[in-house]
Structure formats: structure tokens, C-alpha cells
Design a protein around this motif. Structure first.
Motif, PDB file in Angstrom:
ATOM      1  N   ASP A 343      42.582  32.665  25.063  1.00  0.00           N
ATOM      2  CA  ASP A 343      41.502  32.863  26.044  1.00  0.00           C
ATOM      3  C   ASP A 343      42.072  33.032  27.448  1.00  0.00           C
ATOM      4  OD1 ASP A 343      39.445  32.782  24.271  1.00  0.00           O
ATOM      5  OD2 ASP A 343      39.014  30.646  24.542  1.00  0.00           O
ATOM      6  N   GLU A 344      43.020  32.175  27.765  1.00  0.00           N
ATOM      7  CA  GLU A 344      43.644  32.217  29.088  1.00  0.00           C
ATOM      8  C   GLU A 344      44.359  33.559  29.271  1.00  0.00           C
ATOM      9  OE1 GLU A 344      43.514  30.103  31.504  1.00  0.00           O
ATOM     10  OE2 GLU A 344      45.158  30.757  32.798  1.00  0.00           O
ATOM     11  N   LEU A 345      45.064  33.980  28.238  1.00  0.00           N
ATOM     12  CA  LEU A 345      45.806  35.240  28.328  1.00  0.00           C
ATOM     13  C   LEU A 345      44.831  36.406  28.541  1.00  0.00           C
ATOM     14  CD1 LEU A 345      48.863  36.361  26.356  1.00  0.00           C
ATOM     15  CD2 LEU A 345      46.927  37.892  26.481  1.00  0.00           C
ATOM     16  N   LEU A 346      43.767  36.426  27.761  1.00  0.00           N
ATOM     17  CA  LEU A 346      42.827  37.548  27.868  1.00  0.00           C
ATOM     18  C   LEU A 346      42.133  37.552  29.220  1.00  0.00           C
ATOM     19  CD1 LEU A 346      41.316  37.468  24.257  1.00  0.00           C
ATOM     20  CD2 LEU A 346      42.942  39.135  25.192  1.00  0.00           C
ATOM     21  N   SER A 347      41.778  36.378  29.711  1.00  0.00           N
ATOM     22  CA  SER A 347      41.049  36.386  30.977  1.00  0.00           C
ATOM     23  C   SER A 347      41.971  36.774  32.132  1.00  0.00           C
ATOM     24  CB  SER A 347      40.295  35.073  31.193  1.00  0.00           C
ATOM     25  OG  SER A 347      41.091  34.177  31.884  1.00  0.00           O
ATOM     26  N   ARG A 348      43.226  36.332  32.084  1.00  0.00           N
ATOM     27  CA  ARG A 348      44.158  36.752  33.150  1.00  0.00           C
ATOM     28  C   ARG A 348      44.526  38.230  33.009  1.00  0.00           C
ATOM     29  NH1 ARG A 348      45.528  33.382  37.051  1.00  0.00           N
ATOM     30  NH2 ARG A 348      45.418  31.161  36.609  1.00  0.00           N
TER      31      ARG A 348
END
Ligand SMILES: [Zn+2]
Length: 665
Positions: A343-348
Motif C-alpha cells: 500500500d505504501e509503495l503504491l501510494s508513494r
């Protein structure tokens, strides 16, 4: 000032696979090395594998192979992994190599000749998993359980050589006092100092209980304690007379990056060994924190499920490894514990890379095919260039302090400022009315982007090269003695060709994102903490409904459909966001609602969202509200819709990706 830089990762123990944790350390080391090269340093980056010890001997026996064969096989996995993550170590050392063993034996002899090694007997509680003796105090009671492995330590008595560690207590304390940079961050230094102050006992540094190790010179019944052997890799890898002189003995910045669990070995035992041998010490032991994945510890299963290479290669983008590098270093403050997740990767990816960096290129390059001539500067250019120069300093200072997270945060303020400059300078308007002004805007942005491409290169080397290609700049070619840092945005020659290319960070389909989330979901069997969380939530929950109910306002009087039809709601995408000085509650936003220019919207959401969190978000915009003046020139052209929730606001956002300007009905 030192002009040489030597950075090392721990050598990775071969009973493991390369996982996100070891990738994180290796990427950080690679990043620091690339940064120093850009600054003109002669730099050296070492990694490798730790191959000796009882645990490996037993694992090899179980598989019916020799320890050498097992070591060669696993070592190769590590060696071939790092380049796939953009890491380019200059050397890869294996502790079973002759070049290492001869140096370890020479170091032993040197310390023995100095009188700091003696033969005695050791009896203690030994954890085979850790290959270390523990005191009862350090083990979990009852049962003398190893705190890491949760199994009973065995009582072992053996003849052993000892190192006179006790003799170095005061010297070590002096070292920490005179060179506070020796152990970083400061919190770790305090722990190490407390450990040394509590009293040091002599250290058992040989074993007779297994054979897979470096034999003790003159007494081959003994093999060396794994840590004596392993720590020496940092020195043995520089065995050539010239390398040792250049990177260890002369004025060289020598940094060992380590996990916080092995600080003691590096900050107590290693300098003591070196002092005893009369050798120079490293400059800094920098301990980073532990990584969790989606809230879970790096268990064995998790290490295999979320392999860093599989993760980088699964991203449908030309720069998967660079994206992983960026998110790991940006999201987990280097030195602290931190969590990483898909999730963190996709949002960044969407917000920082696509909507901020990629968008800046896409808002610049379509306006010119060659570098345009500059025209008169306005206050807008002055402001942007001033931000760039200040931030270029901040980025460098952060890298100098081994703080890649802070460096990236500072770099992204440049990108944000440049996006804001585009909003204000409005090249689309200048294109129609004032070609000279358009040239000035594009020329300014090209300079800023050129600077960004250099500052980005340590973390995202491939993206930096792709950017430079589009910007018509040559590949970066660092050379010793020449500082390439863009303290001022590098100027361009009028007429140089540009080469607009494909978007660097194409938007992922929602279905792709979902597949990535599922493929890299943390293993369910290990979600042991869930019941606890539910329990905690259950305890906390009852108070909430009454509180919320009390705050809800009654529904307002009925309106006609015609009244409702007057309201024009649209989907917008937040392009940039800034805090408003002296107005804690407000964010100054640029929101694309599908019109020729983004709108400026002043939103009272600063208590619930940081500027970074909101950039890239799809929002619901009340598009036909009369402009509202917040004073000091802050005029809002619309309003965002948000839900009142306990403790703040939650922005309304479409459940599927909707184009900016889509009507909301
Ligand atoms: Zn253990």
C-alpha cells in the motif's frame, strides 16, 4: 576533509536469503556511495557473505553437502541479487576465501603478540542460533531461553582463547566521548556506552566444538569465534597494500552500516580488536532500525513471500528497482524502526513519483523541442531558484549525515516548489500571448529539473539517467576530485535538443494494483497479533458512538431537486499542496478539475492531512461556489468535500479512478 569514502554492509549470514531487511541496508550503502562519488570522493562499497560457524556446518550436514559447497551456492544468490536492485558493490567478500582467512590469522597473531590473547576455559550458556554465549540475565526465564530464538541455551564448557576485552573498557569510553560520531544515531551510542560502563569481561574468541571456521594460528584444534572472523572482513577486503593505505589508514571516511541488533559487536568488540592490533578505527558505526512488512516482523515465511527482487520486477514500470529503493529510503526514516508495505509503495508511486516528479517533466517538455532562450526574470523565478539553492544544500547535508530519508524529503520540496511555479507561471497562457515569457518559464524548469536529476541519482540511478536523456543532458559521469552537486541549478545552452519520451511513471490500472496487493500480501498464518488488536479495539469502541452522536448536527431543511441541480460537483486531482503561513488549519492547493488550468483551492484540512499526503489524491470539488477570500491574496476557487470524523476530516474520494472533471451526481 576526507576525500575517500568507504562504506560497508554487514556481511550476510548464509543461512538466510536476501530479504527486504538486507536489501534495505544494501540499498542505503549503495546510495551513500553514489552520493559521495557525485561529490568527487574516491569511494568504495563492500558487501559479502559470512560463511563460517556451527550453524552452517550443521545445515550442510543435513543436506549431505560440504560446508564449502553450501557456502558457494548461497553466496552466489546474494552476489547476484544486489545488481537487480541497482546496487553496485565494488567488492564482494566471502569469509571462506583465502584472501580473508590469511588476514584474519595475521590480525590474530598481531593481537597475540601484543599480549591480548590468552588460553583459558570457558563455561557458559550458549545459543547455537546466535553462536553466542549469554549470561543468565540476558536470557529469558524460566528456561534460559534465547531472546531471539526462544529456545534454551545449552551449557557448554570448552578450552578457549580469550581476548582481553576488559582492558579496553576505558579506551572505548574515551572513544565514544571524544568521537560522538563513532556510534550513530545517538540513542544507540547511549546503549553501547551503558553496556561498556556496566563492565566488560574478557571475550572467548575460539571454539573447539566445530571445524568450519578459520583455524587459530599455531593451534589448529581451535577455530576462531565467528565474530572475530566476520568483523575482520571490513579490513581484509582492503588487503592490497594500496587499498589498505587509501581506504583504511589515510584520512578516509569509513562507515559500517549495521542493523541495530549487531551494534554491540561492531561498536565494542571490533574497535577493541583494532586497538589491540594498533590499527586505525572506522569513523562511524551507523545502526538502522528494524523493518516490518505490513505490520509484521520479518519472519522466515515473510522473507520468502516478499522477496525484494520479485517485488521490484513485479511493478509494471521500467524502473521497479528504483521505485523500491525510493520507497524504502523515503518511508522508513534511516536509523528508526519502520514499516513497509505494498500500500505504501503504491501510494508513494502515484503521489511522489507520478503526480509530483513525473508530472513536472510532463508539464515542461511538451512546451519546447530545444532549450529556449531566457528572458527577464520575475519574482516567480527568483523564488523558485532561491528554494532550489537552499534545498540543494539541505539535501547534501542530509546525505552527509547518513540521512537519506531527510535528503529525499528536502528534494521533494524542490519538486513541489517547481510544480507550484508551473501553476503560477502558467506556461499554457504564455504560449498564446507571450512566447518570450514561455521560453523563460521552460528554461527555468529545465535548469531545475537538471539539478533534480543529479540529486535524485544516488537513490534512483536509472530514473535519473532516463530523466537526463529526456532533458537532453549527458549521463552522469562522476570523477574523483570533481564535485558535481547542483548547489545552483545547472545552466543550459540555448538550442540544445530535448527528447521528450514516454512517461517515467505510468499510472497503474486499479486491477494491477489489486493484483500486486494480493500477491505481496503478508502471510495470513502469522497474523498472530490480530486478536490482540481486536481486543484492544473492542475495549476502546464503546465510548466512541455516543461521542460522535453528540457532535452530529441534525439534517437541514428539505430542498427541491432544482436547488440540488444548481450544485456542480466535480472530481479533481490535487497537483500540489503547501501549508499557509500563520494559518495552521489551511492548505493552499492546486487542483486539476479538467479545465485548462488547475484551480487554486484553499482547504481547511491541514490538521488532518500533510501537504504530502494530499498530493495525488482524487477529491470531490464543489466547482461552482463563489470565490472565497481568506485574506492576504488567498482566494479559493472552490471547495473540497470531506466527512467530519472523530478527530478530524476525511476527504471524499471516488471509489474508482475517475478523470479530473468527471461530474459527481
Ligand atoms: Zn539465539
Amino acid at each position: 576533509m576526507a576525500t575517500r569514502f568507504y562504506v560497508t554492509t554487514p556481511i550476510y549470514y548464509i543461512n538466510d536469503v536476501p530479504h527486504l531487511g538486507s536489501a534495505y541496508t544494501t540499498i542505503a550503502a549503495d546510495t551513500l556511495c553514489r552520493y559521495k562519488r557525485l561529490r568527487g570522493f574516491e569511494a568504495r562499497f563492500l558487501t559479502g557473505t559470512d560463511e563460517h560457524g556451527l550453524k552452517i556446518q550443521r545445515a550442510a550436514e543435513e543436506r549431505g553437502v560440504s560446508p564449502e559447497a553450501l557456502a558457494t551456492e548461497v553466496s552466489e544468490v546474494f552476489r547476484s541479487t544486489w545488481p537487480k536492485l541497482g546496487c553496485e558493490p565494488d567488492d564482494f567478500i566471502r569469509t571462506s576465501e583465502p584472501r580473508h582467512k590469511s588476514v584474519v590469522q595475521a590480525l590474530w597473531s598481531r593481537i597475540a603478540e601484543a599480549g591480548d590473547i590468552y588460553l583459558g576455559h570457558y563455561e557458559g550458556l550458549y545459543c547455537v542460533g546466535c553462536e553466542a554465549y549469554y549470561t543468565e540475565k540476558e536470557l529469558e526465564q524460566p528456561g534460559n531461553l534465547c531472546p531471539l530464538h526462544k529456545r534454551a541455551a545449552e551449557t557448554v564448557k570448552e578450552e578457549s582463547y580469550f581476548f582481553r576485552l576488559s582492558k579496553y573498557q576505558d579506551k572505548l569510553l574515551d572513544l565514544y566521548a571524544n568521537h560522538p560520531e563513532f556510534v550513530l544515531p545517538a540513542g544507540r551510542r547511549n546503549e553501547v556506552r551503558a553496556f561498556v560502563q556496566s563492565g566488560l569481561e574478557d571475550l572467548s574468541i575460539s571454539r573447539t566444538t566445530f571445524r568450519w571456521g578459520v583455524p587459530v594460528p599455531g593451534d589448529p584444534r581451535h577455530v576462531m569465534y565467528v565474530w572475530f572472523d566476520a568483523l575482520t572482513n571490513y579490513f581484509s577486503a582492503l588487503q592490497g597494500a594500496q587499498d589498505t593505505a587509501l581506504f583504511w589508514e589515510f584520512d578516509s571516511e569509513k562507515v559500517h552500516l549495521v542493523g541495530k541488533d549487531i551494534v554491540r559487536f561492531h561498536a565494542v568488540y571490533w574497535p577493541a580488536f583494532l586497538m589491540a592490533a594498533g590499527l586505525d578505527l572506522p569513523s562511524t558505526i551507523f545502526a538502522h532500525g528494524f523493518l516490518t512488512y505490513a505490520g509484521q516482523k520479518m519472519s522466515k515465511t515473510l522473507r520468502n513471500t516478499v522477496s525484494p527482487v520479485a517485488l521490484a520486477e513485479a511493478l509494471p514500470c521500467a524502473f521497479g528497482a528504483d521505485v523500491l529503493r525510493y520507497v524504502l529510503l523515503r518511508s522508513i526514516s534511516f536509523g528508526q524502526d519502520g514499516d513497509f508495505s505494498m500500500d505504501e509503495l503504491l501510494s508513494r508511486y502515484t503521489a511522489d513519483l507520478g503526480n509530483a516528479l513525473g508530472n513536472l517533466l510532463n508539464r515542461t517538455l511538451p512546451f519546447a523541442e530545444t532549450v529556449p532562450a531566457k528572458a527577464a526574470t520575475t519574482a516567480l523565478e527568483d523564488e523558485l531558484l532561491c528554494t532550489c539553492m537552499r534545498r540543494a544544500n539541505a539535501v547534501a547535508e542530509a546525505f552527509d549525515a547518513y540521512a537519506p530519508t531527510a535528503a529525499l524529503t528536502a528534494l521533494w520540496t524542490v519538486i513541489q516548489a517547481a510544480n507550484l511555479y508551473v501553476d503560477k507561471a502558467a506556461p499554457w497562457a504564455a504560449k498564446k500571448s507571450d512566447p518570450a515569457r514561455l521560453g523563460m518559464i521552460v528554461a527555468t524548469l529545465l535548469e531545475v529539473l537538471g539539478g533534480v536529476s543529479v540529486m535524485l541519482a544516488p537513490v534512483m540511478p536509472k530514473v535519473a539517467e532516463a530523466m537526463r536523456l529526456q532533458l537532453g543532458l549527458p549521463p552522469l559521469a562522476p570523477s574523483v576530485g570533481s564535485d558535481m552537486w547542483p548547489f545552483a541549478p545547472p545552466s543550459r545552452t540555448v538550442g540544445e535538443p530535448l527528447a521528450r519520451g514516454l512517461p517515467l511513471f505510468p499510472r497503474f490500472e486499479k486491477s494491477t494494483e489489486q493484483e500486486l496487493r494480493e500477491r505481496f500480501a503478508p502471510p495470513k498464518a502469522e497474523a498472530a497479533s490480530v486478536p490482540v488488536a481486536v481486543e484492544a479495539a473492542a475495549v476502546a469502541a464503546p465510548a466512541a458512538p455516543t461521542e460522535v452522536a453528540a457532535e452530529k448536527s441534525p439534517v437541514r431543511p428539505t430542498i427541491s431537486y432544482d436547488d440540488f441541480a444548481k450544485i456542480d460537483l466535480r472530481v479533481g486531482v490535487v497537483i500540489s499542496a503547501e501549508r499557509v503561513k500563520k494559518k495552521d488549519r489551511l492548505l493552499d492547493l492546486r487542483v486539476d478539475v479538467g479545465e485548462a488550468e488547475p484551480r487554486r483551492i484553499i482547504a481547511g484540512i491541514a490538521a488532518s492531512y500533510s501537504p504530502e499526503q494530499v498530493v495525488g489524491k482524487r477529491v470531490a470539488v464543489l466547482a461552482n461556489l463563489a470565490p472565497r477570500d481568506f485574506g492576504k491574496g488567498l482566494v479559493s476557487q472552490g471547495m473540497l468535500l470531506a466527512a467530519d470524523i472523530p478527530g478530524g476530516l476525511a476527504l471524499m474520494t471516488p471509489e474508482r479512478d475517475a478523470e479530473p472533471g468527471s461530474e459527481i451526481r
